[in-house]
Design a protein around this motif. Structure first.
Motif, PDB file in Angstrom:
ATOM      1  N   LEU A  87      -9.283   7.222  -2.976  1.00  0.00           N
ATOM      2  CA  LEU A  87      -8.911   8.215  -3.924  1.00  0.00           C
ATOM      3  C   LEU A  87     -10.115   9.408  -3.682  1.00  0.00           C
ATOM      4  CD1 LEU A  87      -7.420   7.006  -7.111  1.00  0.00           C
ATOM      5  CD2 LEU A  87      -6.325   7.449  -4.882  1.00  0.00           C
ATOM      6  N   PRO A  88     -11.417   9.301  -3.795  1.00  0.00           N
ATOM      7  CA  PRO A  88     -12.356  10.373  -3.671  1.00  0.00           C
ATOM      8  C   PRO A  88     -12.384  11.089  -2.473  1.00  0.00           C
ATOM      9  CG  PRO A  88     -13.552   8.376  -4.658  1.00  0.00           C
ATOM     10  CD  PRO A  88     -12.201   7.944  -4.134  1.00  0.00           C
ATOM     11  N   THR A  89     -11.945  10.599  -1.109  1.00  0.00           N
ATOM     12  CA  THR A  89     -11.806  11.213  -0.133  1.00  0.00           C
ATOM     13  C   THR A  89     -10.346  11.516   0.553  1.00  0.00           C
ATOM     14  OG1 THR A  89     -11.752   9.321   1.399  1.00  0.00           O
ATOM     15  CG2 THR A  89     -13.914  10.013   0.917  1.00  0.00           C
ATOM     16  N   LEU A  90      -9.515  11.296  -0.637  1.00  0.00           N
ATOM     17  CA  LEU A  90      -7.975  11.565  -0.181  1.00  0.00           C
ATOM     18  C   LEU A  90      -7.995  12.974  -0.181  1.00  0.00           C
ATOM     19  CD1 LEU A  90      -5.015   9.414  -1.525  1.00  0.00           C
ATOM     20  CD2 LEU A  90      -4.918  11.988  -1.390  1.00  0.00           C
ATOM     21  N   GLY A  91      -7.310  13.586   0.846  1.00  0.00           N
ATOM     22  CA  GLY A  91      -7.055  15.101   1.029  1.00  0.00           C
ATOM     23  C   GLY A  91      -5.784  15.407   0.552  1.00  0.00           C
ATOM     24  N   VAL A  92      -5.851  16.834   0.123  1.00  0.00           N
ATOM     25  CA  VAL A  92      -4.715  17.610  -0.332  1.00  0.00           C
ATOM     26  C   VAL A  92      -4.683  18.831   0.281  1.00  0.00           C
ATOM     27  CG1 VAL A  92      -3.462  18.026  -2.332  1.00  0.00           C
ATOM     28  CG2 VAL A  92      -4.826  16.059  -2.511  1.00  0.00           C
ATOM     29  N   VAL A  93      -3.458  19.293   0.462  1.00  0.00           N
ATOM     30  CA  VAL A  93      -3.184  20.647   1.074  1.00  0.00           C
ATOM     31  C   VAL A  93      -1.809  21.343   0.430  1.00  0.00           C
ATOM     32  CG1 VAL A  93      -2.704  22.120   3.095  1.00  0.00           C
ATOM     33  CG2 VAL A  93      -4.162  20.048   3.440  1.00  0.00           C
ATOM     34  N   LEU A  94      -2.405  22.352  -0.267  1.00  0.00           N
ATOM     35  CA  LEU A  94      -0.932  23.107  -0.769  1.00  0.00           C
ATOM     36  C   LEU A  94      -0.714  24.261  -0.051  1.00  0.00           C
ATOM     37  CD1 LEU A  94      -1.352  23.714  -4.878  1.00  0.00           C
ATOM     38  CD2 LEU A  94       0.022  24.810  -3.353  1.00  0.00           C
ATOM     39  N   GLU A  95       0.682  24.271  -0.011  1.00  0.00           N
ATOM     40  CA  GLU A  95       1.195  25.032   0.971  1.00  0.00           C
ATOM     41  C   GLU A  95       2.280  26.087  -0.002  1.00  0.00           C
ATOM     42  OE1 GLU A  95       1.123  22.988   5.277  1.00  0.00           O
ATOM     43  OE2 GLU A  95       3.095  23.221   4.240  1.00  0.00           O
ATOM     44  N   ILE A  96       2.157  27.306   0.025  1.00  0.00           N
ATOM     45  CA  ILE A  96       3.402  28.159  -0.666  1.00  0.00           C
ATOM     46  C   ILE A  96       4.048  28.863   0.695  1.00  0.00           C
ATOM     47  CG2 ILE A  96       3.940  30.074  -2.264  1.00  0.00           C
ATOM     48  CD1 ILE A  96       2.419  27.980  -3.873  1.00  0.00           C
ATOM     49  N   ASN A  97       5.338  28.942   0.726  1.00  0.00           N
ATOM     50  CA  ASN A  97       5.983  29.522   1.602  1.00  0.00           C
ATOM     51  C   ASN A  97       5.304  29.545   3.215  1.00  0.00           C
ATOM     52  OD1 ASN A  97       7.761  30.675  -0.077  1.00  0.00           O
ATOM     53  ND2 ASN A  97       6.234  32.322  -0.567  1.00  0.00           N
ATOM     54  N   ALA A 149      -5.138  26.165 -10.261  1.00  0.00           N
ATOM     55  CA  ALA A 149      -3.632  26.212 -10.315  1.00  0.00           C
ATOM     56  C   ALA A 149      -3.117  27.537  -9.735  1.00  0.00           C
ATOM     57  CB  ALA A 149      -3.254  26.260 -11.733  1.00  0.00           C
ATOM     58  N   ILE A 150      -2.051  27.580  -8.923  1.00  0.00           N
ATOM     59  CA  ILE A 150      -1.840  28.653  -7.968  1.00  0.00           C
ATOM     60  C   ILE A 150      -0.344  29.371  -8.573  1.00  0.00           C
ATOM     61  CG2 ILE A 150      -0.940  29.418  -5.969  1.00  0.00           C
ATOM     62  CD1 ILE A 150      -3.792  28.179  -5.641  1.00  0.00           C
ATOM     63  N   PRO A 151      -0.559  30.789  -9.105  1.00  0.00           N
ATOM     64  CA  PRO A 151       0.671  31.364  -9.737  1.00  0.00           C
ATOM     65  C   PRO A 151       1.719  31.234  -8.610  1.00  0.00           C
ATOM     66  CG  PRO A 151      -1.198  32.803  -9.877  1.00  0.00           C
ATOM     67  CD  PRO A 151      -1.751  31.559  -8.964  1.00  0.00           C
ATOM     68  N   VAL A 152       3.134  31.208  -8.918  1.00  0.00           N
ATOM     69  CA  VAL A 152       3.965  31.380  -8.127  1.00  0.00           C
ATOM     70  C   VAL A 152       4.987  32.351  -8.747  1.00  0.00           C
ATOM     71  CG1 VAL A 152       4.082  29.074  -7.335  1.00  0.00           C
ATOM     72  CG2 VAL A 152       5.003  29.432  -9.507  1.00  0.00           C
ATOM     73  N   LYS A 153       5.985  32.599  -7.722  1.00  0.00           N
ATOM     74  CA  LYS A 153       7.259  33.656  -8.043  1.00  0.00           C
ATOM     75  C   LYS A 153       8.702  33.160  -7.774  1.00  0.00           C
ATOM     76  CE  LYS A 153       6.026  36.538  -4.251  1.00  0.00           C
ATOM     77  NZ  LYS A 153       5.920  35.346  -3.070  1.00  0.00           N
ATOM     78  N   LYS A 154       9.575  33.715  -8.325  1.00  0.00           N
ATOM     79  CA  LYS A 154      10.922  33.343  -7.882  1.00  0.00           C
ATOM     80  C   LYS A 154      11.052  33.178  -6.453  1.00  0.00           C
ATOM     81  CE  LYS A 154      15.480  33.942 -10.373  1.00  0.00           C
ATOM     82  NZ  LYS A 154      16.123  34.421 -11.096  1.00  0.00           N
ATOM     83  N   GLY A 155      11.776  32.319  -5.961  1.00  0.00           N
ATOM     84  CA  GLY A 155      11.889  32.133  -4.398  1.00  0.00           C
ATOM     85  C   GLY A 155      11.072  31.534  -3.613  1.00  0.00           C
ATOM     86  N   ASP A 156       9.744  31.024  -4.141  1.00  0.00           N
ATOM     87  CA  ASP A 156       8.769  30.587  -3.450  1.00  0.00           C
ATOM     88  C   ASP A 156       8.926  29.100  -3.471  1.00  0.00           C
ATOM     89  OD1 ASP A 156       7.055  32.845  -3.347  1.00  0.00           O
ATOM     90  OD2 ASP A 156       5.601  31.912  -5.056  1.00  0.00           O
ATOM     91  N   ASN A 157       8.622  28.837  -2.147  1.00  0.00           N
ATOM     92  CA  ASN A 157       8.833  27.245  -1.460  1.00  0.00           C
ATOM     93  C   ASN A 157       7.330  26.654  -1.747  1.00  0.00           C
ATOM     94  OD1 ASN A 157      11.559  26.729  -0.557  1.00  0.00           O
ATOM     95  ND2 ASN A 157      10.918  28.749   0.542  1.00  0.00           N
ATOM     96  N   VAL A 158       7.391  25.427  -2.337  1.00  0.00           N
ATOM     97  CA  VAL A 158       5.946  24.834  -2.516  1.00  0.00           C
ATOM     98  C   VAL A 158       6.026  23.519  -1.815  1.00  0.00           C
ATOM     99  CG1 VAL A 158       4.507  23.537  -4.186  1.00  0.00           C
ATOM    100  CG2 VAL A 158       5.877  25.897  -4.684  1.00  0.00           C
ATOM    101  N   ASN A 159       5.043  23.171  -0.931  1.00  0.00           N
ATOM    102  CA  ASN A 159       4.850  21.980  -0.244  1.00  0.00           C
ATOM    103  C   ASN A 159       3.483  21.643  -0.237  1.00  0.00           C
ATOM    104  OD1 ASN A 159       5.739  20.002   1.540  1.00  0.00           O
ATOM    105  ND2 ASN A 159       4.369  20.947   3.238  1.00  0.00           N
ATOM    106  N   VAL A 160       3.346  20.247  -0.602  1.00  0.00           N
ATOM    107  CA  VAL A 160       2.079  19.647  -0.818  1.00  0.00           C
ATOM    108  C   VAL A 160       1.860  18.487   0.151  1.00  0.00           C
ATOM    109  CG1 VAL A 160       0.093  18.961  -2.243  1.00  0.00           C
ATOM    110  CG2 VAL A 160       1.635  20.706  -3.170  1.00  0.00           C
ATOM    111  N   ARG A 161       0.735  18.375   1.021  1.00  0.00           N
ATOM    112  CA  ARG A 161       0.708  17.277   1.722  1.00  0.00           C
ATOM    113  C   ARG A 161      -0.514  16.545   1.195  1.00  0.00           C
ATOM    114  NH1 ARG A 161      -0.306  19.618   7.503  1.00  0.00           N
ATOM    115  NH2 ARG A 161      -0.287  21.789   6.521  1.00  0.00           N
ATOM    116  N   PHE A 162      -0.282  15.232   0.766  1.00  0.00           N
ATOM    117  CA  PHE A 162      -1.347  14.177   0.240  1.00  0.00           C
ATOM    118  C   PHE A 162      -1.624  13.366   1.411  1.00  0.00           C
ATOM    119  CE2 PHE A 162      -1.138  15.084  -4.056  1.00  0.00           C
ATOM    120  CZ  PHE A 162      -0.092  15.790  -4.408  1.00  0.00           C
ATOM    121  N   GLN A 163      -2.750  13.093   1.805  1.00  0.00           N
ATOM    122  CA  GLN A 163      -3.520  12.120   2.815  1.00  0.00           C
ATOM    123  C   GLN A 163      -2.770  10.650   2.421  1.00  0.00           C
ATOM    124  OE1 GLN A 163      -7.450  12.318   3.333  1.00  0.00           O
ATOM    125  NE2 GLN A 163      -7.431  10.527   4.783  1.00  0.00           N
ATOM    126  N   ASP A 164      -2.161  10.134   3.115  1.00  0.00           N
ATOM    127  CA  ASP A 164      -1.694   8.413   2.842  1.00  0.00           C
ATOM    128  C   ASP A 164      -0.636   8.311   1.798  1.00  0.00           C
ATOM    129  OD1 ASP A 164      -3.837   7.663   4.811  1.00  0.00           O
ATOM    130  OD2 ASP A 164      -5.217   7.482   3.106  1.00  0.00           O
TER     131      ASP A 164
END
Ligand code: 0L1
Ligand code: MG
Length: 264
Positions: free
Chosen positions: A182-192, A240-255
């Motif tokens: 868990l400590p080295t588990l990488g997370v990448v947060l994408e908006i649009n 935390a990332i502010p969002v607006k109407k129409g935004d697409n959120v995708n988060v990639r979690f390692q493993d």
């Protein structure tokens, strides 16, 4: 610490904050009017919001820790984690839509989550107890939506406001704890499609499981436990990332796979 507000005031403040949540309008922080309220008052107001929801047939879907990462503590100018709950109507399916107009000023944060298979009770709960109690690990994205104007609050106000709980999206894959680091588990947060934040699990108190031990110890102070079978969100690994109407959120979690949804 002690409850200093009378029951009528606790009930009034719970109704005030829950109305703001359900009708999506902002309010000023409650400590402006009750500057000497205590931590126990704040959790008593949150408990009253939970009682109100359960009395209407809402089911509690899980528990959450908030403000557990350095990035979030720095973002909000605080030093202590907070604890709250999530409810069934807050759940949005992976690939689904969050209705933006039902919220005030939502933000998203990626969270490493677990489901327990044994109860956890403080005081004295430590990471070893938590490891033994975990059934599986899974990824989620939380949509937080403070009911306080411009996200301006102090910790007692935010605890009373059920730690800004609004929506959550579970996705990806369930994995056994012993398959993950868990400590080295990488997370990448994408908006649009653009990367807006990256972090690893260690951002949450060195190991997200520490947040669960803290939660059990906090609940223990109030004579409560984390029951077996509880879904627990351990707190945003990124700010935390502010969002607006129409935004697409995708988060990639390692493993653990991806979690995606859209604000419609
Ligand atoms: O889940 C969270 O980290 C929210 C904690 C409450 C503070 C906030 O609204 O940022
Ligand atoms: Mg959170």
């Amino acid at each position: 610490m002690a409850i200093t507000l009378d029951q009528a005031t606790i009930a009034k403040l719970a109704e005030h904050l829950e109305n703001a949540e359900l009708q999506a309008y902002d309010v000023t922080k409650i400590t402006d009017d009750y500057p000497s309220m205590d931590w126990d008052d704040a959790y008593a107001i949150q408990d009253e919001i939970r009682r109100r929801k359960e009395a209407r047939g809402t089911r509690i879907a899980g528990l959450k820790a908030g403000l557990t990462s350095r990035a979030k503590m720095k973002q909000m100018g605080v030093e202590t984690p907070v604890f709250g709950f999530i409810a069934d109507y807050m759940s949005v399916p992976d690939g689904g839509e969050v209705k933006f107009d039902e919220l005030i000023h939502p933000k998203v944060e990626a969270e490493i989550c677990v489901v327990t298979k044994a109860p956890l009770r403080g005081p004295g709960c430590h990471i070893g107890n938590v490891m033994a109690a975990i059934d599986f690990v899974l990824p989620a994205v939380e949509v937080i939506d403070s009911r306080y104007r411009d996200f301006k609050f102090d910790l007692k106000s935010v605890i009373a406001d059920n730690t800004s709980s609004a929506r959550f999206v579970i996705g990806g894959n369930m994995r056994n704890l012993d398959e993950l680091d868990l400590p080295t588990l990488g997370v990448v947060l994408e908006i649009n499609g653009e990367i807006v934040s990256m972090a690893a699990g260690a951002a949450v108190l060195g190991n997200p499981l520490v947040a669960i031990a803290m939660m059990a110890n906090e609940l223990g102070k109030r004579g409560q436990e984390i029951p077996a079978g509880t879904f627990i969100m351990t707190g945003g690994v990124t700010e935390a990332i502010p969002v607006k109407k129409g935004d697409n959120v995708n988060v990639r979690f390692q493993d653990l796979g991806n979690v995606s949804f859209r604000f419609a």
